[in-house]
Design a protein around this motif. Sequence first.
Motif, PDB file in Angstrom:
ATOM      1  N   PHE A 170       0.813  -1.218   0.000  1.00  0.00           N
ATOM      2  CA  PHE A 170       0.000   0.000   0.000  1.00  0.00           C
ATOM      3  C   PHE A 170       0.846   1.267   0.000  1.00  0.00           C
ATOM      4  O   PHE A 170       0.349   2.357   0.258  1.00  0.00           O
ATOM      5  N   LEU A 171       2.142   1.130  -0.282  1.00  0.00           N
ATOM      6  CA  LEU A 171       3.029   2.280  -0.410  1.00  0.00           C
ATOM      7  C   LEU A 171       3.293   2.552  -1.886  1.00  0.00           C
ATOM      8  O   LEU A 171       3.092   1.691  -2.743  1.00  0.00           O
ATOM      9  N   PRO A 172       3.759   3.783  -2.218  1.00  0.00           N
ATOM     10  CA  PRO A 172       4.028   4.101  -3.626  1.00  0.00           C
ATOM     11  C   PRO A 172       5.096   3.184  -4.224  1.00  0.00           C
ATOM     12  O   PRO A 172       6.055   2.793  -3.547  1.00  0.00           O
ATOM     13  N   ASN A 173       4.902   2.850  -5.488  1.00  0.00           N
ATOM     14  CA  ASN A 173       5.884   2.075  -6.255  1.00  0.00           C
ATOM     15  C   ASN A 173       6.390   2.927  -7.416  1.00  0.00           C
ATOM     16  O   ASN A 173       5.592   3.514  -8.151  1.00  0.00           O
ATOM     17  N   VAL A 174       7.700   2.998  -7.543  1.00  0.00           N
ATOM     18  CA  VAL A 174       8.316   3.821  -8.586  1.00  0.00           C
ATOM     19  C   VAL A 174       9.266   2.940  -9.391  1.00  0.00           C
ATOM     20  O   VAL A 174      10.065   2.194  -8.812  1.00  0.00           O
ATOM     21  N   ALA A 175       9.164   3.019 -10.720  1.00  0.00           N
ATOM     22  CA  ALA A 175      10.025   2.213 -11.596  1.00  0.00           C
ATOM     23  C   ALA A 175      10.414   3.029 -12.819  1.00  0.00           C
ATOM     24  O   ALA A 175       9.633   3.855 -13.317  1.00  0.00           O
ATOM     25  N   LEU A 176      11.631   2.812 -13.282  1.00  0.00           N
ATOM     26  CA  LEU A 176      12.132   3.449 -14.498  1.00  0.00           C
ATOM     27  C   LEU A 176      11.980   2.485 -15.659  1.00  0.00           C
ATOM     28  O   LEU A 176      12.304   1.300 -15.538  1.00  0.00           O
ATOM     29  N   THR A 177      11.459   2.997 -16.786  1.00  0.00           N
ATOM     30  CA  THR A 177      11.269   2.153 -17.974  1.00  0.00           C
ATOM     31  C   THR A 177      11.948   2.795 -19.172  1.00  0.00           C
ATOM     32  O   THR A 177      12.066   4.022 -19.262  1.00  0.00           O
ATOM     33  N   GLY A 178      12.383   1.990 -20.084  1.00  0.00           N
ATOM     34  CA  GLY A 178      12.986   2.456 -21.319  1.00  0.00           C
ATOM     35  C   GLY A 178      13.027   1.331 -22.329  1.00  0.00           C
ATOM     36  O   GLY A 178      13.016   0.149 -21.956  1.00  0.00           O
ATOM     37  N   GLY A 179      13.058   1.690 -23.620  1.00  0.00           N
ATOM     38  CA  GLY A 179      13.087   0.644 -24.625  1.00  0.00           C
ATOM     39  C   GLY A 179      12.958   1.195 -26.033  1.00  0.00           C
ATOM     40  O   GLY A 179      13.020   2.412 -26.263  1.00  0.00           O
ATOM     41  N   TYR A 180      12.789   0.290 -26.946  1.00  0.00           N
ATOM     42  CA  TYR A 180      12.656   0.641 -28.354  1.00  0.00           C
ATOM     43  C   TYR A 180      11.520  -0.198 -28.922  1.00  0.00           C
ATOM     44  O   TYR A 180      11.430  -1.407 -28.672  1.00  0.00           O
ATOM     45  N   THR A 181      10.623   0.466 -29.699  1.00  0.00           N
ATOM     46  CA  THR A 181       9.435  -0.185 -30.230  1.00  0.00           C
ATOM     47  C   THR A 181       9.365   0.014 -31.742  1.00  0.00           C
ATOM     48  O   THR A 181       9.557   1.134 -32.238  1.00  0.00           O
ATOM     49  N   TRP A 182       9.093  -1.089 -32.464  1.00  0.00           N
ATOM     50  CA  TRP A 182       8.895  -1.051 -33.910  1.00  0.00           C
ATOM     51  C   TRP A 182       7.444  -1.404 -34.221  1.00  0.00           C
ATOM     52  O   TRP A 182       6.880  -2.323 -33.598  1.00  0.00           O
ATOM     53  N   THR A 183       6.844  -0.686 -35.218  1.00  0.00           N
ATOM     54  CA  THR A 183       5.477  -1.001 -35.640  1.00  0.00           C
ATOM     55  C   THR A 183       5.375  -0.965 -37.159  1.00  0.00           C
ATOM     56  O   THR A 183       6.116  -0.235 -37.826  1.00  0.00           O
ATOM     57  N   ASN A 184       4.495  -1.739 -37.666  1.00  0.00           N
ATOM     58  CA  ASN A 184       4.142  -1.737 -39.083  1.00  0.00           C
ATOM     59  C   ASN A 184       2.648  -2.065 -39.174  1.00  0.00           C
ATOM     60  O   ASN A 184       2.237  -3.165 -38.802  1.00  0.00           O
ATOM     61  N   PRO A 185       1.815  -1.075 -39.622  1.00  0.00           N
ATOM     62  CA  PRO A 185       2.072   0.259 -40.184  1.00  0.00           C
ATOM     63  C   PRO A 185       2.655   1.220 -39.156  1.00  0.00           C
ATOM     64  O   PRO A 185       2.485   1.043 -37.958  1.00  0.00           O
ATOM     65  N   SER A 186       3.317   2.252 -39.654  1.00  0.00           N
ATOM     66  CA  SER A 186       3.903   3.285 -38.812  1.00  0.00           C
ATOM     67  C   SER A 186       3.320   4.638 -39.197  1.00  0.00           C
ATOM     68  O   SER A 186       2.882   4.848 -40.326  1.00  0.00           O
ATOM     69  N   CYS A 187       3.344   5.560 -38.264  1.00  0.00           N
ATOM     70  CA  CYS A 187       2.762   6.898 -38.465  1.00  0.00           C
ATOM     71  C   CYS A 187       3.751   7.998 -38.141  1.00  0.00           C
ATOM     72  O   CYS A 187       3.366   9.101 -37.735  1.00  0.00           O
ATOM     73  N   PHE A 188       5.055   7.711 -38.274  1.00  0.00           N
ATOM     74  CA  PHE A 188       6.047   8.715 -37.936  1.00  0.00           C
ATOM     75  C   PHE A 188       6.292   9.697 -39.090  1.00  0.00           C
ATOM     76  O   PHE A 188       6.764  10.813 -38.871  1.00  0.00           O
ATOM     77  N   ASP A 189       6.016   9.308 -40.316  1.00  0.00           N
ATOM     78  CA  ASP A 189       6.160  10.182 -41.492  1.00  0.00           C
ATOM     79  C   ASP A 189       4.933   9.954 -42.368  1.00  0.00           C
ATOM     80  O   ASP A 189       5.024   9.508 -43.506  1.00  0.00           O
ATOM     81  N   GLY A 190       3.770  10.333 -41.842  1.00  0.00           N
ATOM     82  CA  GLY A 190       2.530   9.953 -42.494  1.00  0.00           C
ATOM     83  C   GLY A 190       2.249   8.478 -42.249  1.00  0.00           C
ATOM     84  O   GLY A 190       3.016   7.768 -41.587  1.00  0.00           O
ATOM     85  N   PHE A 191       1.166   8.008 -42.793  1.00  0.00           N
ATOM     86  CA  PHE A 191       0.811   6.601 -42.617  1.00  0.00           C
ATOM     87  C   PHE A 191       1.540   5.773 -43.662  1.00  0.00           C
ATOM     88  O   PHE A 191       1.363   5.980 -44.868  1.00  0.00           O
ATOM     89  N   GLU A 192       2.420   4.789 -43.155  1.00  0.00           N
ATOM     90  CA  GLU A 192       3.215   3.970 -44.062  1.00  0.00           C
ATOM     91  C   GLU A 192       3.121   2.515 -43.639  1.00  0.00           C
ATOM     92  O   GLU A 192       3.080   2.205 -42.453  1.00  0.00           O
ATOM     93  N   ASN A 193       3.114   1.639 -44.616  1.00  0.00           N
ATOM     94  CA  ASN A 193       3.193   0.206 -44.350  1.00  0.00           C
ATOM     95  C   ASN A 193       4.652  -0.230 -44.343  1.00  0.00           C
ATOM     96  O   ASN A 193       5.103  -1.053 -45.146  1.00  0.00           O
ATOM     97  N   LYS A 194       5.398   0.343 -43.399  1.00  0.00           N
ATOM     98  CA  LYS A 194       6.815   0.049 -43.239  1.00  0.00           C
ATOM     99  C   LYS A 194       7.119  -0.131 -41.754  1.00  0.00           C
ATOM    100  O   LYS A 194       6.433   0.425 -40.897  1.00  0.00           O
ATOM    101  N   MET A 195       8.170  -0.918 -41.453  1.00  0.00           N
ATOM    102  CA  MET A 195       8.573  -1.148 -40.077  1.00  0.00           C
ATOM    103  C   MET A 195       9.473   0.001 -39.645  1.00  0.00           C
ATOM    104  O   MET A 195      10.600   0.155 -40.110  1.00  0.00           O
ATOM    105  N   ARG A 196       8.960   0.828 -38.741  1.00  0.00           N
ATOM    106  CA  ARG A 196       9.727   1.945 -38.194  1.00  0.00           C
ATOM    107  C   ARG A 196       9.595   1.930 -36.679  1.00  0.00           C
ATOM    108  O   ARG A 196       8.640   1.380 -36.131  1.00  0.00           O
TER     109      ARG A 196
END
Length: 527
Positions: free
Chosen positions: A371-397
Motif C-alpha cells: 500500500f506504499l508508492p511504487n516507482v520504476a524506471l522504464t525504457g526501450g525501443y518499439t517497432w510497428t508496421n504500419p507506422s505513423c512517424f512520417d505519415g501513414f506507411e506500411n513500413k517497419m519503423r
Amino acid sequence: MLKIYHKIMKRIFILVSAFFFSTSLVNAQTILSLDSCRRMAIDNNKDVRMSNIDLQIAENNKKTAFSKYLPRVNALGAYVYTSKNINLISSEQEEKLRGVTDGLTQQIGGAKNELLQQIQQLQQNPQFLQYLQANPQAAQMVQNYMPQIMQAIQSPGRIETALGAVSGVGNEIADALTLNTHNIFLASIMLTQPIYMGGKIVSYNKITDYLYQVEENKNTLANQEIIVKTDEAYWQIVSLESKKKLAEKYAELLRTLDNNVEKMIEHGFATKADGLSVKVKLNEAEVTLIQVDNGLELCKMLLCQICGMPFETNFKLADASKDDITELNDYATKVDTSEVNTQNLNRPELKSLELANEIYKQKVNVTRAEFLPNVALTGGYTWTNPSCFDGFENKMRGMWTVGIGVKIPIITSGERLYKTRAAKLEAEKAELKLDETREKITLQVKQSSQRVTEASKRLLTAQKSLQAAQENLKYAETGLKEGVIPVSNVLQAQTGWLQAQSAYIQAQIDLKLSRLYLDKATGQLGY
C-alpha cells in the motif's frame, strides 16, 4: 567458490570411499568406530539428502530474491490480421472527394458554350460589322486573332489537363485517408528498473535469507536425528556383544559346574537332583545365547540399513572389544542446568523458530509495502508496421521511449488495515510459539541432565553390586570344592553374578545414551 569446490570434492571422496569400503566389507571383517558409522549414516541417509536438496532450493530462492534489485529486459513481438481497413472519412465524403472536378468540368463547359455564342452573336452584330468597316486596323486584328481564339475555346488543352491534375489530387487524398491495417506487426524491447517498491524487495531478500538459515538448521537437525539413530543402534550392538560374551562365559561356568557335579555325584558328594538343576540352568543359558545371537543379527542389519551398507556386511564394532564400555569418571559429575539459558542453546529447533519470528516480522513490512508508492524506471525501443512517424506507411519503423511509472494506492476500503493487523497477529503467534518451545527445551535439558546423573549413580551401584557378586561367586565355588556349600548356593551365586554383570553392562549403555540425549538437548551433538 573455493569453499564450494572443496565441499564437492569432499563429497565425491566420501562417496567413492564408501563404495569401495562397502564392497570390501562383504568379504572381510572390518572394525567400525562410532565416528565412521555416523559419517556413513549421514552420507547415505535419504532424509539428509532431501534436506541438502531443500538447502540448495533455499539458496536459489535467495539468489532469485536478490535479482529483484536488478533491471529486467523483455522482448515482445506480435502479429495481428484485421478484416477491415480504417477509414478516417465516411464513404459519402470519399465519393465527393474523388468527384471534386466533375462540377468544375460542367461549369467550364457551360462557360465555353456561352462564350462561343457571344462571339458568334458579335460577328453577326451590324454595329460591330460597321465598326470594323470604319476601322480597318481593328478589322485586321479580328481577322488575325479570331481563329486562334476560337481554337483555344474549342480545344481541351490545358484546362482539361489542369482538371485531370485536380482530380488526381482528390483521389490521392482519398487514398491517404483510407489506412491499410489488414496486417499489423509489433516488436518491442523494454527495460524496467525498480526504484522504490515500498521496501518489498528488501523484505523479500531478508525473508529468503532467513529461510536459507532455516533450511540450514533443518539440515543440522536431520544430521542430529540420524546420529541419534546411529548411536542407539551402535550401542545396542555393543550391549548385545557384551551380553553375548557374558552368556558364553556363564554357559562355560555352568559346563564346568556340570562336570564337577557329575564327579561329585560319582563320589557321593552330590545328588542327582543337583545335577539336574545344573543341567536345567545350562539349557536355559544356551537358549539365552541363541536369543542374544538372533537379536545381535537383527541389530547389525539395522545398523547396516542406517549406514547404507549391504545386510550381509561382516563387521565388528570398535567398542565391542572393550571390557568397560563407559568410563564412569567422564559422567559421574552431575550436569548443572540451574543456569541453562535457552537463548544461547545451539538447538536448531530454537534457531528455526527465532528465524520464523523474524520472517513474520518481515511479512508485516511486505504487507505494508503493498500500500506504499511504487516507482520504476522504464525504457526501450518499439517497432510497428504500419507506422505513423512520417505519415501513414506500411513500413517497419521504430522509436525510443524512456519514462518513470508511479503507482500510489489512495483508497483501499480498509484492506491495508486488516492485512497489516493479520500479519502482526501472525508475528505475535510466532513469538508465543518460540517462548513455549524455550520452556519445553528448558524442561527437556533438565530432564536429560537428571537422567545422566541417575545413570551415573546406577552405574556406580551396578559396579559395586558386580564386585560383591564376583566375591560371592568366588566364595561359593571355593566352598563347593571344600564340600561346605551345596550346589544350589553355587547356582544362586552364578545367577547373581550373571544378573549383576548384565546390569553393569546395561548401566554403561544407559549412561552412554543418556549423555547422547543430553548433548542433543543442549545442541552440542555433532561429529
